[in-house]
Each structure stands twice: as C-alpha cells, then as structure tokens.
Write a protein that holds these residues in place. Sequence first.
Motif, PDB file in Angstrom:
ATOM      1  N   PRO A  68      -4.778  -2.680 -21.956  1.00  0.00           N
ATOM      2  CA  PRO A  68      -4.154  -2.734 -23.282  1.00  0.00           C
ATOM      3  C   PRO A  68      -2.888  -1.902 -23.359  1.00  0.00           C
ATOM      4  CG  PRO A  68      -6.049  -1.272 -23.338  1.00  0.00           C
ATOM      5  CD  PRO A  68      -6.026  -1.889 -21.969  1.00  0.00           C
ATOM      6  N   ILE A  69      -2.072  -2.226 -24.329  1.00  0.00           N
ATOM      7  CA  ILE A  69      -0.801  -1.529 -24.528  1.00  0.00           C
ATOM      8  C   ILE A  69      -0.734  -1.031 -25.965  1.00  0.00           C
ATOM      9  CG2 ILE A  69       0.456  -2.833 -22.785  1.00  0.00           C
ATOM     10  CD1 ILE A  69       1.504  -4.631 -25.007  1.00  0.00           C
ATOM     11  N   THR A  70       0.294  -0.272 -26.260  1.00  0.00           N
ATOM     12  CA  THR A  70       0.554   0.196 -27.619  1.00  0.00           C
ATOM     13  C   THR A  70       1.913  -0.313 -28.066  1.00  0.00           C
ATOM     14  OG1 THR A  70       1.639   2.266 -26.951  1.00  0.00           O
ATOM     15  CG2 THR A  70      -0.770   2.291 -27.148  1.00  0.00           C
ATOM     16  N   LEU A  71       2.134  -0.273 -29.348  1.00  0.00           N
ATOM     17  CA  LEU A  71       3.430  -0.681 -29.886  1.00  0.00           C
ATOM     18  C   LEU A  71       4.528   0.255 -29.390  1.00  0.00           C
ATOM     19  CD1 LEU A  71       4.394  -2.916 -31.839  1.00  0.00           C
ATOM     20  CD2 LEU A  71       4.314  -1.226 -33.668  1.00  0.00           C
ATOM     21  N   ILE A  81      10.033  -6.729 -32.032  1.00  0.00           N
ATOM     22  CA  ILE A  81       9.658  -5.556 -32.829  1.00  0.00           C
ATOM     23  C   ILE A  81      10.868  -5.048 -33.594  1.00  0.00           C
ATOM     24  CG2 ILE A  81       8.684  -3.222 -32.754  1.00  0.00           C
ATOM     25  CD1 ILE A  81       7.514  -3.999 -29.999  1.00  0.00           C
ATOM     26  N   SER A  82      10.663  -4.748 -34.861  1.00  0.00           N
ATOM     27  CA  SER A  82      11.699  -4.124 -35.671  1.00  0.00           C
ATOM     28  C   SER A  82      11.334  -2.656 -35.863  1.00  0.00           C
ATOM     29  CB  SER A  82      11.824  -4.808 -37.031  1.00  0.00           C
ATOM     30  OG  SER A  82      12.736  -4.104 -37.865  1.00  0.00           O
ATOM     31  N   THR A  83      12.218  -1.777 -35.414  1.00  0.00           N
ATOM     32  CA  THR A  83      11.966  -0.342 -35.586  1.00  0.00           C
ATOM     33  C   THR A  83      12.356   0.147 -36.970  1.00  0.00           C
ATOM     34  OG1 THR A  83      14.145   0.169 -34.644  1.00  0.00           O
ATOM     35  CG2 THR A  83      12.273   0.091 -33.129  1.00  0.00           C
ATOM     36  N   TYR A 119       7.324  -2.005 -36.538  1.00  0.00           N
ATOM     37  CA  TYR A 119       6.226  -2.961 -36.539  1.00  0.00           C
ATOM     38  C   TYR A 119       6.768  -4.338 -36.171  1.00  0.00           C
ATOM     39  CZ  TYR A 119       1.353  -3.784 -37.858  1.00  0.00           C
ATOM     40  OH  TYR A 119      -0.004  -4.029 -37.843  1.00  0.00           O
ATOM     41  N   ILE A 120       5.853  -5.266 -35.971  1.00  0.00           N
ATOM     42  CA  ILE A 120       6.233  -6.663 -35.772  1.00  0.00           C
ATOM     43  C   ILE A 120       6.260  -7.322 -37.147  1.00  0.00           C
ATOM     44  CG2 ILE A 120       5.616  -8.850 -34.681  1.00  0.00           C
ATOM     45  CD1 ILE A 120       4.257  -7.299 -32.470  1.00  0.00           C
ATOM     46  N   GLU A 177       4.270  -9.382 -42.706  1.00  0.00           N
ATOM     47  CA  GLU A 177       4.673 -10.370 -43.712  1.00  0.00           C
ATOM     48  C   GLU A 177       3.544 -11.353 -44.004  1.00  0.00           C
ATOM     49  OE1 GLU A 177       8.208 -12.161 -42.234  1.00  0.00           O
ATOM     50  OE2 GLU A 177       9.491 -10.433 -42.691  1.00  0.00           O
ATOM     51  N   TYR A 178       2.822 -11.762 -42.985  1.00  0.00           N
ATOM     52  CA  TYR A 178       1.704 -12.677 -43.205  1.00  0.00           C
ATOM     53  C   TYR A 178       0.657 -12.022 -44.105  1.00  0.00           C
ATOM     54  CZ  TYR A 178      -2.134 -15.905 -42.255  1.00  0.00           C
ATOM     55  OH  TYR A 178      -3.167 -16.804 -42.393  1.00  0.00           O
ATOM     56  N   ILE A 179       0.353 -10.756 -43.858  1.00  0.00           N
ATOM     57  CA  ILE A 179      -0.663 -10.045 -44.648  1.00  0.00           C
ATOM     58  C   ILE A 179      -0.238  -9.945 -46.108  1.00  0.00           C
ATOM     59  CG2 ILE A 179      -1.894  -7.859 -44.920  1.00  0.00           C
ATOM     60  CD1 ILE A 179      -1.455  -7.411 -41.896  1.00  0.00           C
TER      61      ILE A 179
END
Length: 507
Positions: A133-136, A296-298, A340-341, A346-348
């Motif tokens: 696994p990775i992290t953002l 990803i937008s910082t 975040y992505i 936005e979907y949430i």
Amino acid sequence: MLILKFSKIGRSFPIFLQNLQNFQNFQNFQNFRNFRNFRNFRNFQNFKSGLSFSTTTSSKAEPIQYTSLHPNFRTISPNHVTPPPPPTTITSSTTQSLSQVSVKPNIQYRAYSPQHFYQNRILDQYSSQPINPITLRQLIVFGRNLTEERIIKSGHYVRTELPIRIAHRIRDFQNLPFIVGTNPHLSMVYDLYWTAFEKLRKIPPVRTMDENNEWCEIIKGLLKDHLVVIPKLAMGIMECSEHLSGEQLDRFMNTMLRSRISRRVLAEQQIALTENWHDPGYAYDQSDNDGWIGVISTHCNAKEILEKCAKMTRNFFKTYYGVEPPQVLADGQVDSTFAYIPDHIEYIIYELLKNSIKSVIEKHAPSILSTSQSPSKQMLESSQLFPPITVTICSGPTDIYFRISDQGGGIPDKLYPYIWSFAHKSNDKKNLHKFTNFSKVPQMAARVEEYEQHIIPPDLSLGIGLPMSKVYAEYWGGGLNIFSLDGYGVDAYVKITKLGNKIENLV
C-alpha cells in the motif's frame, strides 16, 4: 467386480506404466497432471505407492523470489511466470511492442471454467504476495520534481503492483459460492479481471520512456474496459441477494470497490505524470504547477469544492422540477485548503447535498417531486420558504471536516440501519431493489462529471450514493457518518485527512 491378477499381466504392466509416463508429456494430458492437486486424485497416488514402482516426479517449485530495484518496488522472478518465457531486453529493433501482447479475445464468459482453476498455480504466485500500500503523501513527494528516471520507476511499480492487486480480487471471486459466481453479471466482471490479469502479468519490465508510453496506452485501454464493473457488480449483487447474507454481500462489495479505487489511482496517476512530462508547459523542476501533481491537487479549496457541488445539485432540481431549491450556506473555516484527489471529495459532497436538497423539498413541498408536470406558480412561490442547508467547515491540525445539516425530516428508523448497505432491499413497491436502475447505466466511473455531462441522468436513482461515498471517504483514512433526527433532519459528517500520511484502506 474386476480383479487384477499380477501373475497374468507378466511383462505388459511395466510397459503400461512406461506409456503412462510418456503420455504425460503430451499437451492434452496437462490437465491430468494438474488434477493431482485435487483431493480425489489422492487415491491414484496411494495406488502407485502401494505397488512400490519407481516413478519420476517433478521437483517442487522454488519459492517466489523478488528482485530488489527499490524498497517500494518489487517484481516476480521470470522463472516463476509461465507462460511467457523470461522477458528479454527490449531494443529499438524489437518487432513486438508492449501494446501488441497477445491475449485471447473474450468470445464468451469463461468464469469458473476448469481452465481457470488449472491456471491457479500461476495465480497463486501473485495472490500469495502481500499488497504494497501507499499513502497520498508518497504520491505527492514522488511526483514533485519529475525526472525521466522517476517516471520509469513509477511505471515499473505500477506494472508489478496491478497484477498482484487484481489477483487478490480474482481469489475473492473464487471463494464465492458457485451459484453466485455463475451469475452472468458477476461472471462478466470475473472474466474481465482474468483477462486483465493475463495481460498485465505478461508485460515486460519498463526500462525506457518509450516502453512507459506504451505501458500507459495499455492501462488506458484497461481503464476504459472496466467502466462496466460497478454496474455489473451492482446488478449481480441484486440478483444474488437470496444466496448470501447482507453482511457477506456488503463485505464483498466494499472490498471490490476499494480495490478498484486503488488500481485506478495508481493507473491514472502514472498516466497523468507521463502526460505532464510530455507537456511543454509543465515545470519539471518546480514543486507546484497550479497545485497539481498528477491527479492530486495540493491546493484543494473547501469553499470552491462546496460551491461547485452546490451549483450542480441546485441546477439539477431547477432543470428537472422547475423549482428554486433550498440555498446552500457555508460557515466556519471556508477557505481551508488541503491535498487530496478532487474527484473523490467532490463525489462525496455532491451525493450528500443531493440527498439533503431532495429531502427538504419532499418534506416541505412533497407534491413537487411526485409529479412529472411543471409546478404551479403558487408552488414556485412557496419554494422560496425552504429552510437552507448549512455546511460547516472545520480545519484541525490533522483533519478537515464538513458537516452538512438539513431540515429534511431525517431518515426513518426502519431504514437508518441499512443506509450503508449494498444489499438491502427497498420497501417501495415501485423499486423493489435499490439497484434496479443500474440496468439503464452501461458504464460508471463514480465521478460527478458523469452527472454534469448527463452521461448518467441526474434524476436516475441508483441507490449507491451513500455506500460509495463512504468507500471514498475511508479509502485515504477518513470517514463518513450520518446522524438522523427522525422528523427533523440529518447531520452528515465527512472527515478528510490533511496530512496524507494514512495508507490506503483496502480491507
């Protein structure tokens, strides 16, 4: 009863055994050799040992080996990937490109066919490996200051990780009851995963930028092919709800969707980084290109995200019902920013606002949504009296919160325990199951653009909004909770991690 008398066999029995051993070399007898893994074949092994004849057996497979290229990158030793033969170094004279890797076409569904289970010896080599696994934050740090070497390393990691992750999901399908796995919708997804696995595991290592470009074209095609996964999973779960408990179906769907998100994040990030590298206007030596690093937008701005989602939902109700919907008001630390992505958050927010606006209209003017005709002038005037929906934004040291509060009457107590369920059936006679409308949706990527561009009709209720939003929120270590006051309204709390140090939630 047939009785073998060894005294009458004479010299013919050793010849029979010799022919039996020679016959194992034929390709058509391969299934017989693989069949030794099954329990019923133990009788034959016992028979051979009882006669005490010396036979030649294949040596045990060597343990899976890893080639260390980078602490976070691993690959399977070519000796254990058969077919194809060990890959050779690709040069400019190579006649076959990565995109030309041969894969048998899908003529029909092959889910749960015997040949798949005979190939499990190859699948085991991948599914037995743990997912890395990775992290953002890792994606952000690695994507800064792009170099050709970094893109190639990233491409190699994605190439080795994708078949491992999809192998785990194939194993989940095989663990389902047979009657569930043979459902036509689920068997189609299973076959898509097998085809992708076979294609991915045969890709040679990515060593040059040209090979990375071809690799990105391959995963673009796979991403497009797998847009049917969510609708097919939803319809398959609907049709198999009688054969598995709700808890089992929910666990299966959550695992499948989280894994799907993880694979798409890896693939889309690699594609975006490659496109950035080829973009003449991209600043390779700078850490900030308008806040974007791949997908990803910082610099995700809470207020901008809220305004975008509120505009979309309010326009939907204006267009389809001709009513001025409730206002969406923001308070708190509205100018908070975080990395975040955007597609995920936005979907949430979109799904939660759509549910809140619909609930408020249904409670205060129920006849508006129950008729297909345009509302009367009196109804339009009364719609101005809808209580607003309040969104409170709070930014803490490690997390950022969105609280969406409405006065839409709340969620009935009989439905509240099932708001996160993929398998719960509705009591509405017109819609016996929440996933019925998925038959009208051939593809779905679970993004708000699909509603904005009318790829999915905004007025089509799919019943997946809340559980899918929870999957998105929990993927990067956040959360989503809903508290209902039956008869008054709902408060929905969205928690998003700001630091990006939480690993993917794939459980």
